[in-house]
Every structure is written in C-alpha cells, then in structure tokens.
Design a protein around this motif. Structure first.
Motif, PDB file in Angstrom:
ATOM      1  N   ASN A  34       0.816  -1.218   0.000  1.00 22.60           N
ATOM      2  CA  ASN A  34       0.000   0.000   0.000  1.00 22.60           C
ATOM      3  C   ASN A  34       0.850   1.269   0.000  1.00 22.60           C
ATOM      4  O   ASN A  34       0.316   2.372   0.156  1.00 22.60           O
ATOM      5  CB  ASN A  34      -0.929   0.017   1.212  1.00 22.60           C
ATOM      6  CG  ASN A  34      -2.093  -0.940   1.053  1.00 22.60           C
ATOM      7  OD1 ASN A  34      -2.662  -1.050  -0.030  1.00 22.60           O
ATOM      8  ND2 ASN A  34      -2.430  -1.644   2.120  1.00 22.60           N
ATOM      9  N   GLY A  35       2.160   1.105  -0.154  1.00 21.61           N
ATOM     10  CA  GLY A  35       3.034   2.256  -0.281  1.00 21.61           C
ATOM     11  C   GLY A  35       3.577   2.809   1.022  1.00 21.61           C
ATOM     12  O   GLY A  35       4.102   3.926   1.041  1.00 21.61           O
ATOM     13  N   CYS A  36       3.460   2.066   2.103  1.00 26.32           N
ATOM     14  CA  CYS A  36       3.993   2.554   3.398  1.00 26.32           C
ATOM     15  C   CYS A  36       5.521   2.537   3.366  1.00 26.32           C
ATOM     16  O   CYS A  36       6.140   1.588   2.878  1.00 26.32           O
ATOM     17  CB  CYS A  36       3.507   1.672   4.544  1.00 26.32           C
ATOM     18  SG  CYS A  36       1.745   1.821   4.895  1.00 26.32           S
ATOM     19  N   THR A  37       6.108   3.590   3.902  1.00 30.26           N
ATOM     20  CA  THR A  37       7.556   3.613   4.066  1.00 30.26           C
ATOM     21  C   THR A  37       7.946   2.738   5.259  1.00 30.26           C
ATOM     22  O   THR A  37       7.093   2.247   6.000  1.00 30.26           O
ATOM     23  CB  THR A  37       8.053   5.044   4.301  1.00 30.26           C
ATOM     24  OG1 THR A  37       7.503   5.528   5.543  1.00 30.26           O
ATOM     25  CG2 THR A  37       7.634   5.951   3.164  1.00 30.26           C
ATOM     26  N   ARG A  38       9.252   2.568   5.446  1.00 28.56           N
ATOM     27  CA  ARG A  38       9.723   1.752   6.562  1.00 28.56           C
ATOM     28  C   ARG A  38       9.305   2.368   7.904  1.00 28.56           C
ATOM     29  O   ARG A  38       8.922   1.656   8.824  1.00 28.56           O
ATOM     30  CB  ARG A  38      11.251   1.624   6.494  1.00 28.56           C
ATOM     31  CG  ARG A  38      11.838   0.640   7.475  1.00 28.56           C
ATOM     32  CD  ARG A  38      13.306   0.406   7.191  1.00 28.56           C
ATOM     33  NE  ARG A  38      13.862  -0.592   8.092  1.00 28.56           N
ATOM     34  CZ  ARG A  38      15.111  -1.028   8.030  1.00 28.56           C
ATOM     35  NH1 ARG A  38      15.936  -0.546   7.082  1.00 28.56           N
ATOM     36  NH2 ARG A  38      15.546  -1.936   8.881  1.00 28.56           N
ATOM     37  N   ARG A  39       9.359   3.682   7.994  1.00 29.21           N
ATOM     38  CA  ARG A  39       8.948   4.345   9.233  1.00 29.21           C
ATOM     39  C   ARG A  39       7.454   4.180   9.461  1.00 29.21           C
ATOM     40  O   ARG A  39       7.011   3.967  10.597  1.00 29.21           O
ATOM     41  CB  ARG A  39       9.320   5.822   9.165  1.00 29.21           C
ATOM     42  CG  ARG A  39       8.865   6.609  10.391  1.00 29.21           C
ATOM     43  CD  ARG A  39       9.298   8.055  10.293  1.00 29.21           C
ATOM     44  NE  ARG A  39      10.758   8.179  10.321  1.00 29.21           N
ATOM     45  CZ  ARG A  39      11.394   9.349  10.252  1.00 29.21           C
ATOM     46  NH1 ARG A  39      10.708  10.486  10.129  1.00 29.21           N
ATOM     47  NH2 ARG A  39      12.706   9.395  10.282  1.00 29.21           N
ATOM     48  N   GLN A  40       6.665   4.295   8.398  1.00 29.72           N
ATOM     49  CA  GLN A  40       5.215   4.137   8.557  1.00 29.72           C
ATOM     50  C   GLN A  40       4.850   2.713   8.968  1.00 29.72           C
ATOM     51  O   GLN A  40       3.939   2.497   9.763  1.00 29.72           O
ATOM     52  CB  GLN A  40       4.513   4.524   7.252  1.00 29.72           C
ATOM     53  CG  GLN A  40       4.554   6.017   6.957  1.00 29.72           C
ATOM     54  CD  GLN A  40       4.003   6.348   5.578  1.00 29.72           C
ATOM     55  OE1 GLN A  40       4.124   5.535   4.643  1.00 29.72           O
ATOM     56  NE2 GLN A  40       3.410   7.520   5.437  1.00 29.72           N
TER      57      GLN A  40
END
Length: 671
Positions: free
Chosen positions: A576-582
């Motif tokens: 879903n496009g989440c970054t590593r931090r998200q």
C-alpha cells in the motif's frame, strides 16, 4: 432516523464526551490540588491522622511474641515445633554442604576430625561434566567445564560450593512443594482461588520483609535463609504446575481411566510425566530465584558467595565483589542451561542407536569411577585436594584501579550529571508526589481500575492504595512510587527503542541479548558497588542501579512483540506504499503495544525488588523502612512495609494487565 434508533443514540451520546474528558479533567484537578495552599483543604487530606491509623505493626509484633513464648500444641510449644522443623531441614542442608564444601567432620573446634573429605574440585568438575554430557551432549558439557574451571582459577570454589549446596536443597524443596501445591489447586478450585492472592503477595513482597519472621521462627542460621528462599522461589513453580497439569490432553486422562488407574496412579504415572517438559520450566524458575536471593539470605547466616558480595559492598571492594558476583552468575547460567537441557531431554524420545548409547554409558561409568577414585585418594593424601594458590588469578586490582581512575578523571563531569538530574528530574517529581493529597491519589487509582476493569478492579486497587495510608506509611510509599516511576520511565525510554532496533536486526539482537542476560543474572548487590564509588549514596545512585537491573524486560518484550508481527501485515503495508517508518509506527508498534505493556509490567516488578536493596545506599522509601525493621528486630514494621511494596506491585500488575487485555480485545488478538 427511526424511532427505535433514537433512544439508544440519545443514551450513547453523553457517554462519549465523558470518557474522553475524564483523564484531562483528572489532570487539571491534580494540577490545581498541587498548587493549592495547605490551608485550602483540611489537615487530614494532606496527612493521614495518626488517630485514624490501624496499629497493624504492633499487633503483628505482639502476635509473633505470643506465638513463640506462649502458644503451644499440648505437649510442645510452637517454639519447640519450629526448632524441630529447623533441625529436620538442616539434615539435608548439612549433608549437601559436607559433601560439596566442608567434608564430614566429627567433633568440634580443635577436636574436629575429618572422616570423609568433601568432593575435591577436580572430581566435582568430572562428575558435573559427565552429567552435562549425559543430559545435553557436548553443547552443555563444554560450557559446564569452562564455568567450573573459572570458579577454581579465580578462587571462588569453596564459597561457590556452599552456595550450590544451599541452592540445590532449596530448589528441590521448592520444586516438590510447588508441584504438590499446584496439584492440590488443580484438584480443588476453591483452594486455587485462595492461594492465588497469597502467591501474588509472596512474589511481590521483598525478601527483607520475611527474613525477620524466619529468624524468629527458626533461629539465626542457614535454615532460616533456606526457608525464606523457598518462600520466595516457590510461587512460579505452583503457577507453572497448575497450567501444565490443566494443559494435559483429555485423551491422556481417558486412557488412564480406561486402563483402570487409581487417582494416585493417574496423577503420578499419567499427568505428571506428560506435563514434565512444562514442569521443568518451573524448576528452572525456582533455581534462578533461589540464586537471586543468595546475597540477602547471607545476612541471616547462609554464607557462601552471597556473604562475599555483601562483605565487598560494605568495604567498597569492587574487585572482590565483582568476582564473587560473576561466580554467582556462572552458577546461575550453568544451572539454567542444565535445567533447560533436562526439559528438552524429557520431551525427546530415547536414543535408538544401541551402539552409541552403549558407548556413552560406558564412557560415563568410567569417568564417574575415576572421579570417585580421585576423591578417595584425597582422604589419604589431603594435600592434593586444594587448588594451588600460585595458579590462582584475580581481576580485582584491575577493577579497583579502573573505578578509581574514572572517579578521579571524570569527577566533575559525573557530579554535573548527578546534580542536573537531581535538580531537574528527581527532586521536582518527589515534591510533586509528596504534595498530592492522599484521598485524591486513592481516588485516581480507583478510577483507573474502574476504567480498565470495572468496579471489582477499582475496589481491589483502591483498597490496596488506601492500606498504605491506614498503616501510616503513606509518605514512604509515595517516595517508593516516585523513585520506581522515574526508573521505569527511563528504562522504557531506553528499552523500547533498543528493543525495536534489535528486533529488526538479528546480529544486533544477539549482542543485546547477551548484555541483558548478563544484567539479569548478575546479582543485584553487585550493581551498587561501582555506582556507590562513582556517585556516593543517594537517590541518584539508586536510580542508576534500578535502571540497569530493570531495563532488560522492557528490551526483551519489545523485541518479542515487534518481531512476532505477521509478515503478511508487513507485506500488505508495503504493497500500500507505506515507508519503513510508517510500517514501524502504524503497524509494528500499535500491534506490539500489549507485549510492550507486559514488558513494562515486569520492569516495574524488577524495579520494586531492586528498590528495596537500594535502601543500603541511603534512600528513604519503603525499602529503608523494611531494612530498618530488620536491624531493629521489629517483625511487624518489616511485614507491614513489605505488604505496602507488594501492594504497589500488585496495583501496577492489575492495571497494566487489564489495559493489555483490553488492547488485545480491541485489536482482535488472543487474550
């Protein structure tokens, strides 16, 4: 909107703002109460009136005096009964000490004659390595040999054998007693409900609190220390036994009944053998907790490595204290690995290779025979038994010089750090806690219980908090809460980020795990020696010692909670496009919060146990009250202060457990 829907919504709407505004309102009211002048509220709101206090401490002391001086069972008194019980317990303890440390001696003083010498160090190492090889193979035999050689080379053998004798007897008694009590709790549910709160108190009450009752009942000496150790170490065995026996499949019970087993046969030939791997976990916990209190037990005559560490603390000899502390850690690690190997072996099918099994059996018999021959040789040639002094090593001078160099070189920096934390953190928090009216604190605790678990939890935790005021120990309790609270917050601020980082990096986790294992197995008193030498006595010294000891569960539970998140959820977030931090902040951490809260719960328990020990470095909390009661032989004051410490731990445990269960239920996880 239909008419049927409107009443339910009209009832729900007022509740939502109330729930959202409850804690902000509590915070605002707390700030107002702290800023109010003392004359704004009645005097009893700030200090619980002495006329309202229950004199529980004198009552307990008077009861103990009556019990030992006047109470009787017909032909014999309670004093006679307890001394007879102590004599009975001393038999296995004296045998173990004679076998491992002192030898079997006849006569006293200058007339003493050694009939049979103690097992010499080389025979003991051979027997232990053979036992380790038989249970766990080379993976256990090699560390066993290295650990025992350390005890010999660094001059810790004699004290280690005294400690080992005490721990073995305490562990056997604690394991058997815990198993029997656990079986009784499984059989009678009413007994289980009665025993559960007693186990909670026994686990959370400081050992200092019941050292004095043990002294009064059983007299000064190693038996009193052993009984106190068993009381402290047995509760986990009881709990594990109940869980393990109840987890036995119903098919096993059905098979036992079909084959005509009696109740006794069903218990000892079906239930216990089936649950044995899980029961060994409880045995492991008993061993670890027994080693955890060897230093405290040395205060009432246990001796051994605990006495060596205690003597080093009194003389601030960091080298001697560290070597004795590492020796306790070595014993703890070896016994832990041995117990784990026994648990694995009990669940493993027997070896099928007959030739390999025969070779192993012959090797074990030959090694044991050689160890016995060497032991008998020491009876005729006693001079070969001791380890040569010229071959001994010591790191004591190095550690003493290192701490002295740090103290001299960085004195100004260390003092600046200490002063800054005292002025900006510890003193303001301490003043804030002491400025709160006791009824308001009790009310906050009850409100938290009501919000998290309903009115029963609110009543339970509220009465526990009220107990501290009723017995006249409110101020000492608030100092305990302040120092424990600050220590737990700092431990969480360190432990949670470290656990998150280590959970995602296996190499880092191996390093972190080795560090926290060392911190958890190193005796608590050992922390105090270098810290006292660097920062002297006071709350700041206690803070550092508590954080070092209590940070391990925060790291371990956080790492476990973050690492066990389902890979499918992580993959869905990445898709879903989440970054590593998200992924970390929106998936891993929210789902790991219940595990993290349980880690904080364990951190609080360890902080409370360490807080009592830090009374030796000048704190003025419940630990100091307990320690002073031990010095004055005031059994009532010690027990009442111990109950207050136990109730603080139980309040935190109940609230955090209820919060964790509630979070799991909201997220649809298993409770």
């Amino acid at each position: 909107m239909s008419f049927a829907e409107s009443p339910s919504r009209s009832l729900e709407l007022p509740r939502l703002p109330f729930r959202r505004l409850l804690w902000p309102a509590v915070l605002v009211a707390t700030a107002i109460l702290v800023m109010l002048p003392a004359s704004a509220l009645p005097a009893w709101a700030w200090k619980y009136p002495s006329a309202w206090q229950i004199p529980l401490s004198p009552w307990i002391s008077a009861f103990m005096k009556w019990l030992m001086e006047r109470a009787s069972f017909g032909l014999f008194t309670v004093h006679d009964a307890t001394r007879a019980f102590a004599w009975t317990l001393d038999l296995p303890l004296s045998f173990a000490k004679s076998l491992l440390a002192t030898g079997f001696v006849q006569g006293l003083g200058s007339d003493a004659v050694t009939i049979v010498p103690a097992i010499p160090w080389f025979s003991m190492i051979m027997v232990s390595v053979v036992a380790a090889f038989a249970v766990g193979g080379r993976q256990l035999a090699i560390p066993m040999a290295l650990g025992l050689v350390y005890l010999v080379v660094f001059g810790q053998w004699s004290s280690a054998m005294v400690t080992l004798a005490s721990v073995l007897v305490s562990s056997i008694l604690g394991s058997i007693g815990g198993l029997l009590l656990g079986l009784a709790c499984v059989r009678w549910r009413a007994l289980d409900r009665m025993v559960s709160p007693v186990l909670d108190v026994a686990q959370t009450m400081p050992v200092f609190a019941y050292l004095l009752p043990m002294l009064i009942l059983f007299g000064f000496g190693p038996v009193s220390a052993m009984v106190a150790t068993v009381i402290y170490a047995m509760p986990p065995m009881v709990r594990v036994s109940v869980i393990a026996i109840r987890a036995v499949p119903e098919e096993v019970l059905a098979l036992g009944r079909m084959t005509g087993c009696t109740r006794r046969q069903l218990t000892w030939k079906m239930l216990v053998p089936t649950a044995l791997p899980a029961l060994m976990v409880g045995v492991n916990q008993v061993i670890m907790l027994s080693l955890n209190v060897v230093i405290i037990a040395s205060m009432i005559g246990a001796g051994g490595l605990g006495w060596d560490v205690l003597s080093a603390l009194r003389s601030l000899n960091i080298g001697a204290g560290l070597e004795a502390g590492v020796a306790i850690t070595v014993l703890a690690v070896l016994l832990d690995r041995f117990a784990q190997a026994l648990a694995v072996r009990s669940a493993r099918p027997p070896m099928r290779d007959e030739a390999a099994r025969l070779f192993r059996r012959r090797a074990i018999i030959v090694a044991l025979a050689l160890a016995v021959v060497l032991w008998l040789a020491t009876a005729f040639q006693p001079e070969i038994a001791p380890y040569p002094d010229a071959w001994r090593l010591s790191t004591g001078p190095f550690w003493n010089q290192l701490v002295s160099w740090i103290n001299i070189t960085f004195f100004s920096t260390l003092e600046a750090i200490k002063t800054a934390i005292l002025l900006n953190v510890l003193i303001p928090v301490k003043r804030f806690m002491l400025a709160l009216p006791w009824p308001w604190v009790v009310a906050i605790v009850a409100i938290a219980g009501w919000r998290l678990g309903g009115w029963r939890l609110a009543l339970t935790v509220g009465l526990m908090a009220l107990f501290m005021a009723v017995v006249g120990l409110w101020q000492a309790s608030m100092i305990t809460v302040y120092l424990c609270g600050v220590s737990v917050i700092i431990s969480a601020l360190i432990g949670v980020p470290v656990g998150v980082a280590a959970a995602q990096r296996p190499k880092l986790w191996r390093v972190v795990e080795a560090v926290i294992d060392t911190l958890q197995t190193l005796p608590t008193f050992v922390y105090l020696i270098p810290i006292v030498m660097l920062f002297r006595v006071g709350d700041f010294t206690a803070l550092i010692a508590i954080v070092l000891y209590a940070v391990a569960p925060a790291i371990r539970y956080t790492a476990h909670g973050v690492a066990r998140i389902s890979p499918h959820l992580i993959e869905a977030g990445a898709m879903n496009g989440c970054t590593r931090r998200q992924i970390l902040t929106r998936i891993r951490l929210p789902l790991a919060i219940p595990e993290i809260m349980l880690g904080i719960n364990q951190t609080i328990m360890l902080a409370l146990s360490m807080l009592v020990i830090t009374a030796l470095v000048g704190t003025r909390d419940l630990g100091q009250v307990t320690f002073a009661a031990l010095a004055k032989a005031d059994v009532g004051a010690g027990l009442v202060a111990g109950f207050c410490v136990a109730f603080i731990g139980m309040i935190a445990d109940r609230l955090i457990s209820a919060g964790a269960a509630r979070m799991k239920a909201r997220r649809g996880l298993e409770a």
